[in-house]
Design an enzyme around this catalytic site. Structure first.
Site: not given
Length: 360
Positions: A42, A246
Site C-alpha cells: 500500500s 499511510h
C-alpha cells in the site's frame, strides 16, 4: 539498460554530441521511454492519497506515478494494497523482464501484520496488548523475513537482470503525541512502534545490500512530518478507514524525492492531501465538516465495544472507573456536537490516567 537518475539522458546526449562533432545536422532519435515497474504494498500503491483507482488502489498521486510523470518513464504499476512478499512473487513479478530498466518496491509491513498491530495499539491501554503484538511481529521479522526478502530479491534479479532496483523502507509514523480523540496510543506505545520500524529498516537494508540492490531510507525525510505534526505527511485516523496511517499526497511527493532526488521540483505541493482540525484530529480531507469528523470519531470508539461485558471486566481489573466509562460511552450516541467532544476528551483522560498508573 540500468536506469539511474544521473544517466537518464546519456544516450540522447551522446548522439547529439556526435552529430555536432561531424558537423552534420543529424536528427536525434527520441529514446524509448524507460521501462519502470513499481512493485510492493500500500505504501507503493499510494494508499492515503484519497484517489483509489482499482482494488489495488494504485493512485495517480502515489510516488510511482509521480516518478513516471516527472522523468518520462513507462510505468507498469503492479503495487497492490495489502500485498505481502508472497503476493509480490506470485502476482507482480510477471511484469519484469530483461528489458526492465527501473524497479521500486516497499514491502514487508503486511507480512508482520501492520494493520492488526496498529489497530491493537490504538485501543485504550486497559484493553490493548500492543507490546505483545509488536513482540510477535519482531519475532517473525528476525526469524522469517530475511529469508523472505532473499527469495524475493533473487527472483527480481533473475527476471530483471539489467534493472536499477531500489528498495524503500517505512517512515516513523508517530511523534510521541496522539492528537486524535478516537485513538489511544500511549507515548510508550508510539516509541515501541517507531522502534519496530527501525528494526524492520535494519533487516531491509541488510538484505538489500546482500542482493546488490540500492536502498533508500524514508525516516529522515519524514522527520517532522509524522501523524500530528504540521505539516503531516502521514494520515492519522481517517475516513475511509483504509486511508489511515499511510502517506498522504505530500508524503508521496516526499517518497518520490527519496527514491529519485529532485523529483519534488516538478511535483506541485498538495493542498488537499490531509487536514488537521483545531483539536488536531487528522481527517485527510479538508472538506469534511467538524460535525462529520467528530461523529466519525465517536463511531470509531463505539465500534471498540468498550462497555461490552468482557471489556468492562478488563477495565475493572485495571482500575478503570467503569461507571464513568459507561457514562462517557453512552454520551457518544448523542447528536450534540459538544457532548460528543466532551465524551471523547473524557475517554482520552481515562486512558491517560491508566497509562500513568501503569507507568507507560
Amino acid at each position: 539498460m540500468s536506469l539511474r537518475p544521473s544517466t537518464v539522458l546519456t544516450s540522447v546526449t551522446a548522439v547529439s554530441a556526435l552529430g555536432l562533432l561531424a558537423g552534420a545536422a543529424l536528427p536525434v532519435q527520441a529514446e524509448e521511454p524507460s521501462h519502470y515497474v513499481a512493485l510492493g504494498d500500500s505504501f507503493s500503491a499510494g494508499t492515503g492519497t484519497r484517489a483509489e483507482v482499482d482494488d489495488c488502489y494504485r493512485s495517480p498521486h502515489g510516488f510511482p506515478a509521480l516518478l513516471a510523470d516527472a522523468h518520462g518513464l513507462q510505468l507498469d504499476y503492479q503495487a497492490c494494497s495489502g500485498a505481502e512478499t508472497a503476493d509480490v512473487r506470485r502476482d507482480q513479478l510477471g511484469a519484469l523482464s530483461p528489458a526492465t530498466d527501473y524497479v521500486t518496491i516497499t514491502i514487508g509491513g503486511n507480512d508482520l501484520g501492520y494493520a492488526s498491530v496498529i489497530t491493537q495499539c490504538a485501543l485504550p491501554g486497559w484493553l490493548s496488548n500492543c507490546q505483545g503484538r509488536i513482540n510477535d511481529a519482531l519475532a517473525l521479522l528476525h526469524s522469517q523475513m530475511p529469508q523472505r526478502y532473499d527469495a524475493l530479491f533473487a527472483e527480481i534479479a533473475a527476471r530483471a537482470p539489467a534493472a536499477d532496483v531500489v528498495i524503500g523502507n517505512y517512515p516513523h509514523l508517530f511523534n510521541g503525541r496522539d492528537c486524535n480523540l478516537a485513538t489511544f496510543f500511549s507515548a510508550a506505545e508510539m516509541r515501541a512502534l517507531n522502534g519496530a520500524t527501525d528494526q524492520l529498516a535494519d533487516v531491509i537494508a541488510e538484505r538489500t545490500q546482500a542482493a546488490g540492490f540500492r536502498s533508500v531510507d524514508a525516516r529522515p525525510a519524514f522527520q517532522g512530518h509524522a501523524v500530528c505534526d504540521s505539516p503531516e505527511w502521514v494520515n492519522g485516523l481517517s475516513w475511509p478507514i483504509q486511508e489511515s496511517y499511510h502517506p498522504n499526497r505530500d508524503g508521496n511527493i516526499g517518497y518520490a524525492d527519496i527514491f529519485w532526488p529532485g523529483t519534488s521540483d516538478t511535483a506541485p505541493t498538495s493542498t488537499t492531501g490531509s487536514a488537521t482540525d483545531s483539536r488536531g484530529a487528522s481527517t485527510g480531507e479538508a472538506t469534511v465538516s467538524r460535525a462529520q469528523q467528530v461523529r466519525a470519531q465517536a463511531d470509531a470508539v463505539l465500534a471498540m465495544d468498550l462497555t461490552g461485558s468482557t471489556n468492562l471486566r478488563l477495565a475493572r481489573a485495571e482500575g478503570v472507573p467503569t461507571g464513568e466509562l459507561t457514562r462517557l460511552v453512552a454520551q457518544l450516541r448523542s447528536d450534540d456536537l459538544a457532548t460528543l467532544e466532551q465524551a471523547l476528551a473524557g475517554l482520552a483522560a481515562l486512558d491517560e490516567q491508566h497509562a500513568t498508573r501503569a507507568g507507560r
